[in-house]
Write a protein that holds these residues in place. Structure first.
Motif, PDB file in Angstrom:
ATOM      1  N   VAL A 195       0.842  -1.205   0.000  1.00 46.16           N
ATOM      2  CA  VAL A 195       0.000   0.000   0.000  1.00 46.16           C
ATOM      3  C   VAL A 195       0.877   1.256   0.000  1.00 46.16           C
ATOM      4  O   VAL A 195       0.595   2.229  -0.709  1.00 46.16           O
ATOM      5  N   ALA A 196       1.969   1.238   0.794  1.00 52.77           N
ATOM      6  CA  ALA A 196       2.895   2.379   0.824  1.00 52.77           C
ATOM      7  C   ALA A 196       3.548   2.572  -0.548  1.00 52.77           C
ATOM      8  O   ALA A 196       3.716   3.699  -1.022  1.00 52.77           O
ATOM      9  N   ARG A 197       3.900   1.456  -1.221  1.00 49.35           N
ATOM     10  CA  ARG A 197       4.489   1.550  -2.562  1.00 49.35           C
ATOM     11  C   ARG A 197       3.485   2.152  -3.542  1.00 49.35           C
ATOM     12  O   ARG A 197       3.848   2.966  -4.398  1.00 49.35           O
ATOM     13  N   LYS A 198       2.225   1.777  -3.416  1.00 55.87           N
ATOM     14  CA  LYS A 198       1.211   2.321  -4.317  1.00 55.87           C
ATOM     15  C   LYS A 198       1.093   3.833  -4.153  1.00 55.87           C
ATOM     16  O   LYS A 198       0.959   4.569  -5.142  1.00 55.87           O
ATOM     17  N   ARG A 199       1.154   4.301  -2.910  1.00 49.52           N
ATOM     18  CA  ARG A 199       1.085   5.753  -2.660  1.00 49.52           C
ATOM     19  C   ARG A 199       2.218   6.464  -3.391  1.00 49.52           C
ATOM     20  O   ARG A 199       2.024   7.520  -3.987  1.00 49.52           O
ATOM     21  N   LYS A 200       3.419   5.890  -3.351  1.00 46.26           N
ATOM     22  CA  LYS A 200       4.567   6.501  -4.026  1.00 46.26           C
ATOM     23  C   LYS A 200       4.377   6.494  -5.542  1.00 46.26           C
ATOM     24  O   LYS A 200       4.680   7.474  -6.226  1.00 46.26           O
ATOM     25  N   LEU A 201       3.879   5.376  -6.063  1.00 46.17           N
ATOM     26  CA  LEU A 201       3.669   5.275  -7.509  1.00 46.17           C
ATOM     27  C   LEU A 201       2.635   6.287  -7.993  1.00 46.17           C
ATOM     28  O   LEU A 201       2.786   6.894  -9.051  1.00 46.17           O
ATOM     29  N   LEU A 202       1.576   6.473  -7.203  1.00 51.14           N
ATOM     30  CA  LEU A 202       0.548   7.451  -7.576  1.00 51.14           C
ATOM     31  C   LEU A 202       1.136   8.857  -7.587  1.00 51.14           C
ATOM     32  O   LEU A 202       0.814   9.668  -8.458  1.00 51.14           O
ATOM     33  N   LYS A 203       2.002   9.151  -6.615  1.00 54.39           N
ATOM     34  CA  LYS A 203       2.628  10.474  -6.571  1.00 54.39           C
ATOM     35  C   LYS A 203       3.558  10.664  -7.763  1.00 54.39           C
ATOM     36  O   LYS A 203       3.605  11.741  -8.366  1.00 54.39           O
ATOM     37  N   LEU A 204       4.292   9.607  -8.128  1.00 51.23           N
ATOM     38  CA  LEU A 204       5.141   9.688  -9.319  1.00 51.23           C
ATOM     39  C   LEU A 204       4.303   9.880 -10.574  1.00 51.23           C
ATOM     40  O   LEU A 204       4.726  10.549 -11.517  1.00 51.23           O
ATOM     41  N   GLY A 205       3.109   9.303 -10.596  1.00 50.11           N
ATOM     42  CA  GLY A 205       2.235   9.476 -11.751  1.00 50.11           C
ATOM     43  C   GLY A 205       1.881  10.931 -11.978  1.00 50.11           C
ATOM     44  O   GLY A 205       1.723  11.379 -13.122  1.00 50.11           O
ATOM     45  N   ASP A 206       1.774  11.695 -10.899  1.00 51.09           N
ATOM     46  CA  ASP A 206       1.471  13.128 -11.010  1.00 51.09           C
ATOM     47  C   ASP A 206       2.692  13.899 -11.526  1.00 51.09           C
ATOM     48  O   ASP A 206       2.579  14.783 -12.368  1.00 51.09           O
ATOM     49  N   SER A 207       3.882  13.557 -10.990  1.00 53.01           N
ATOM     50  CA  SER A 207       5.115  14.224 -11.424  1.00 53.01           C
ATOM     51  C   SER A 207       6.261  13.221 -11.324  1.00 53.01           C
ATOM     52  O   SER A 207       6.915  13.121 -10.282  1.00 53.01           O
ATOM     53  N   LYS A 251       9.067  20.810 -15.469  1.00 50.61           N
ATOM     54  CA  LYS A 251       7.938  21.061 -14.568  1.00 50.61           C
ATOM     55  C   LYS A 251       6.801  20.172 -15.066  1.00 50.61           C
ATOM     56  O   LYS A 251       6.222  20.411 -16.129  1.00 50.61           O
ATOM     57  N   ILE A 252       6.515  19.101 -14.311  1.00 53.84           N
ATOM     58  CA  ILE A 252       5.457  18.162 -14.682  1.00 53.84           C
ATOM     59  C   ILE A 252       4.401  18.186 -13.586  1.00 53.84           C
ATOM     60  O   ILE A 252       4.719  17.976 -12.401  1.00 53.84           O
ATOM     61  N   LYS A 253       3.181  18.480 -13.958  1.00 54.52           N
ATOM     62  CA  LYS A 253       2.092  18.571 -12.991  1.00 54.52           C
ATOM     63  C   LYS A 253       0.877  17.837 -13.538  1.00 54.52           C
ATOM     64  O   LYS A 253       0.521  18.007 -14.703  1.00 54.52           O
ATOM     65  N   GLU A 254       0.284  17.002 -12.687  1.00 48.98           N
ATOM     66  CA  GLU A 254      -0.857  16.177 -13.081  1.00 48.98           C
ATOM     67  C   GLU A 254      -0.548  15.388 -14.358  1.00 48.98           C
ATOM     68  O   GLU A 254      -1.384  15.219 -15.243  1.00 48.98           O
ATOM     69  N   GLY A 255       0.699  14.931 -14.458  1.00 49.36           N
ATOM     70  CA  GLY A 255       1.113  14.093 -15.571  1.00 49.36           C
ATOM     71  C   GLY A 255       1.400  14.826 -16.858  1.00 49.36           C
ATOM     72  O   GLY A 255       1.718  14.200 -17.873  1.00 49.36           O
ATOM     73  N   GLN A 256       1.310  16.152 -16.852  1.00 49.94           N
ATOM     74  CA  GLN A 256       1.532  16.939 -18.068  1.00 49.94           C
ATOM     75  C   GLN A 256       2.791  17.790 -17.926  1.00 49.94           C
ATOM     76  O   GLN A 256       2.991  18.431 -16.889  1.00 49.94           O
TER      77      GLN A 256
END
Length: 685
Positions: free
Chosen positions: A75-87, A162-167
């Protein structure tokens, strides 16, 4: 995978996002699998527990614990992956090692991300050794240190994103001032409701502080807006990464100036993938060490008293107890106690005479044990002496005789009387003053604790492996002496001598170095928070010749005069209305005293207007009304300092408060006053 053009970089970003999504799906599948196995194991135990022996039950329990831990890690790894997905990443360097002409792109983000199929890092954690080159070097020769030695080579390309919300919003490359370009963009933005991580804009001098692994005590003296608190938190994150086998978040303690500030900085470490770190304010530590047996004034109450009334005797008491001279005299007194306050006398137990030299010798032999804790050891030695003489066990009456006699050999046998007697010993009983309801003045709290440590000993804080102390300039030498004895671990201590709210404290980077001679002092002179114009204004108010302002320009600070407070408040209401339409996120209305802040709040109360007090625990976005003391460490897009009149700001303490208030502003600053302006404002208008 060289990605030479911006188009290729954008395509590569999409590839990384796809890989991250795939990794998230894998984690979800694992979590479901562990959940199902956990459910089945629990069901199995429930159905078969009557036939299971103790070893089976222990093994089954351990299996469940392992599954639960593995599930939590997933679950902790998933949180990190989701944050990386944003930037996913913010930087890239292409590195050519000295013994290999192959060019290797290194993408740098908040966390490491690996491609499990090819077993290679796609993104490197900003704290990884190889990532240090991004902060420390421009194009050309570069190197980084690893546990096996130094790796040398050349940086062939350097980019920042500068990457925000995957863009991808923008990309900058190869410029010598790459950090400055990104930094200017970040600094010109509005402030947030909480402090954010600065991994994308860490400067070279800051990086050196963050990655210092060896200093037992790191003392950071930084000007207002130098980012010292953020640097200290990133240093903690780096140490947690570097020494993850031996130190965890729970092993670190932050001593914050107040609960609001603790909440304000609470986002930084979780953003960097670390768990929240324990924190306490200095008064909580004091209460804990004193076992909640002593009522005492808080630091906020001390400052309020200094601001609201000019009591020469009160100031003298604070000034004396904030000096190195005071600590030296207290140490002399405690040595005097050690040598003179124990007067052994001949002790008769039945027919046995215990000579006073024997008692004195035993008392001195336990010199490593706090004075008032030695009685137990001395009593045991006397009991043994009597037993050897009479050749039998001692009666309860004989034991009681000894227990009663030994403490009476000490002139003072409690810490409170001992501390009070110190002022008689230095022939200045007037320097000790107890407030109504037997409340100690704040200036007496840590000297009392120091005496308690030396005389009684206190509970151990050995579980703390790293201590972070913020606002070092407001602590006194005796407070640092207490922290030195309570916490034997490594420390990071930070602050700004220009922002003292106790102007009588002798604490400075050099002064603290006297208490921690093994400390390494770093000074940060570049200010990032305020525009050039605001920094120049504050500099004329309180000059620091070493301060280097960022070349980020904005509106000139305003100083406006009104006939009365009603007109002042009407102007502030207009400014609030303008602020709400400005796109800025935060406005600080910073008063000198809590009474003035409460008055302003009642007059300006409306939606999104919040009052911060000493009892507040949460920092809220929008419009904050508070005092300069409580605003320390915070920053706002806009700042209004009301009631800046000659009548309100007179003393050196007042001037410090005004400096603190002005240096909270990032983009706009307004001072208002009624009738007569104060001289040090008139001189800089």
């Amino acid at each position: 995978m060289i990605n030479t053009t911006e188009k290729e970089e954008r395509e590569y970003l999409e590839e990384i996002k796809e890989k991250l999504l795939l990794a998230i799906r894998r984690v979800d599948d694992r979590v479901k699998q562990f959940s199902e196995e956990l459910r089945q194991n629990k069901q199995y135990i429930h159905e078969h527990q009557s036939g299971m022996d103790e070893a089976d039950m222990v093994a089954a329990g351990q299996s469940i614990d392992r599954m639960a831990f593995t599930g939590e890690s997933a679950v902790a790894r998933k949180r990190k992956l989701l944050k990386l997905g944003d930037s996913p990443y913010f930087g890239r360097i292409d590195f050519i090692t000295g013994d290999n002409s192959e060019r290797t792109p290194i993408y740098i983000g908040i966390y490491t991300f690996s491609d499990e199929t090819i077993r290679a890092n796609l993104i490197y954690d900003w704290r990884a050794p190889i990532s240090s080159m991004f902060y420390d070097y421009e194009l050309g020769e570069a190197s980084y240190k690893t546990p096996s030695g130094e790796i040398k080579g050349e940086i062939a390309l350097k980019r920042q994103y500068k990457i925000k919300e995957g863009q991808m919003e923008f990309m900058i490359e190869n410029a010598v001032n790459i950090h400055d370009d990104i930094l200017q963009k970040e600094l010109s933005k509005s402030s947030d409701d909480k402090m954010k991580n600065i991994v994308a804009t860490i400067q070279r001098d800051q990086n050196a502080v963050i990655r210092n692994e060896t200093a037992p005590v790191m003392i950071i003296q930084g000007v207002a807006g130098s980012g010292k608190t953020s640097i200290a938190l990133h240093r903690i994150a780096f140490l947690l990464y570097r020494f993850r086998e031996s130190i965890a978040s729970k092993d670190i303690l932050i001593i914050s100036p107040n609960k609001v500030f603790a909440d304000y900085i609470s986002n930084v470490l979780p953003e960097l993938g670390e768990e929240q770190i324990p924190e306490m304010v200095i008064e909580e530590l004091a209460a804990e060490v004193l076992e909640n047996k002593v009522k005492f004034q808080t630091f906020f109450q001390q400052v309020s008293s200094l601001l609201e009334k000019h009591d020469e005797a009160f100031i003298e008491r604070i000034q004396f107890k904030s000096s190195f001279e005071f600590l030296a005299k207290l140490n002399q007194y405690l040595i005097h106690i050690e040598n003179n306050f124990f007067e052994p006398i001949e002790l008769r137990i039945g027919k046995t005479v215990v000579p006073s030299p024997f008692i004195h010798e035993k008392f001195r032999a336990y010199h490593r044990i706090p004075l008032l804790k030695r009685f137990h050891e001395v009593v045991k030695d006397i009991q043994q002496y009597v037993r050897d003489d009479v050749r039998r066990k001692l009666t309860g009456h004989e034991k009681a005789q000894i227990w009663e006699a030994v403490p009476r050999m000490v002139k003072v046998n409690n810490v409170f009387d001992l501390y009070k007697n110190f002022y008689n010993w230095i022939k200045r009983p007037d320097l000790f003053n107890v407030l109504p309801n037997e409340t100690f003045e704040y200036a007496d709290v840590f000297p009392l604790i120091y005496c308690k440590i030396r005389m009684e000993g206190v509970q151990s804080y050995d579980h703390v492996k790293h201590l972070l102390v913020d606002e070092m300039q407001d602590y006194t030498p005796v407070q640092y002496a207490v922290l030195s004895r309570l916490f034997k671990c490594k420390k990071t201590i930070l602050g700004d001598i220009s922002q003292k709210v106790n102007p009588y404290s002798a604490s400075s980077a050099e002064g603290i170095g006297q208490v921690f001679p093994q400390g390494e002092t770093i000074k940060l002179f570049r200010s990032y928070r305020s525009t050039w114009e605001i920094t120049a204004f504050a500099q004329r108010l309180y000059h620091n010749p070493d301060l280097i302002a960022m070349e980020r320009h904005g509106e000139e600070p305003e100083v406006k005069r009104f006939e009365n407070n009603i007109e002042e408040l009407e102007e502030i209401k207009k400014r609030i209305a303008v602020f709400k339409e400005s796109g800025h996120q935060s406005l600080g209305i910073i008063c000198k005293t809590q009474e003035q802040a409460e008055f302003a709040y009642e007059e300006l109360k409306q939606p999104r207007v919040h009052l911060l007090t000493a009892d507040s625990t949460v920092f809220k976005d929008g419009i904050i009304i508070t005092t300069a003391h409580l605003a320390k460490g915070l920053e706002f897009d806009e700042v209004i300092v009301p009631f800046a009149s000659a009548r309100n700001y007179q003393t050196e303490v007042d001037k410090r408060m005004l400096y603190i208030a002005c240096t909270r502003a990032m983009h706009q600053l307004l001072l208002t006053y009624s009738r007569e302006s104060i001289s040090f404002i008139e001189s800089i208008k």
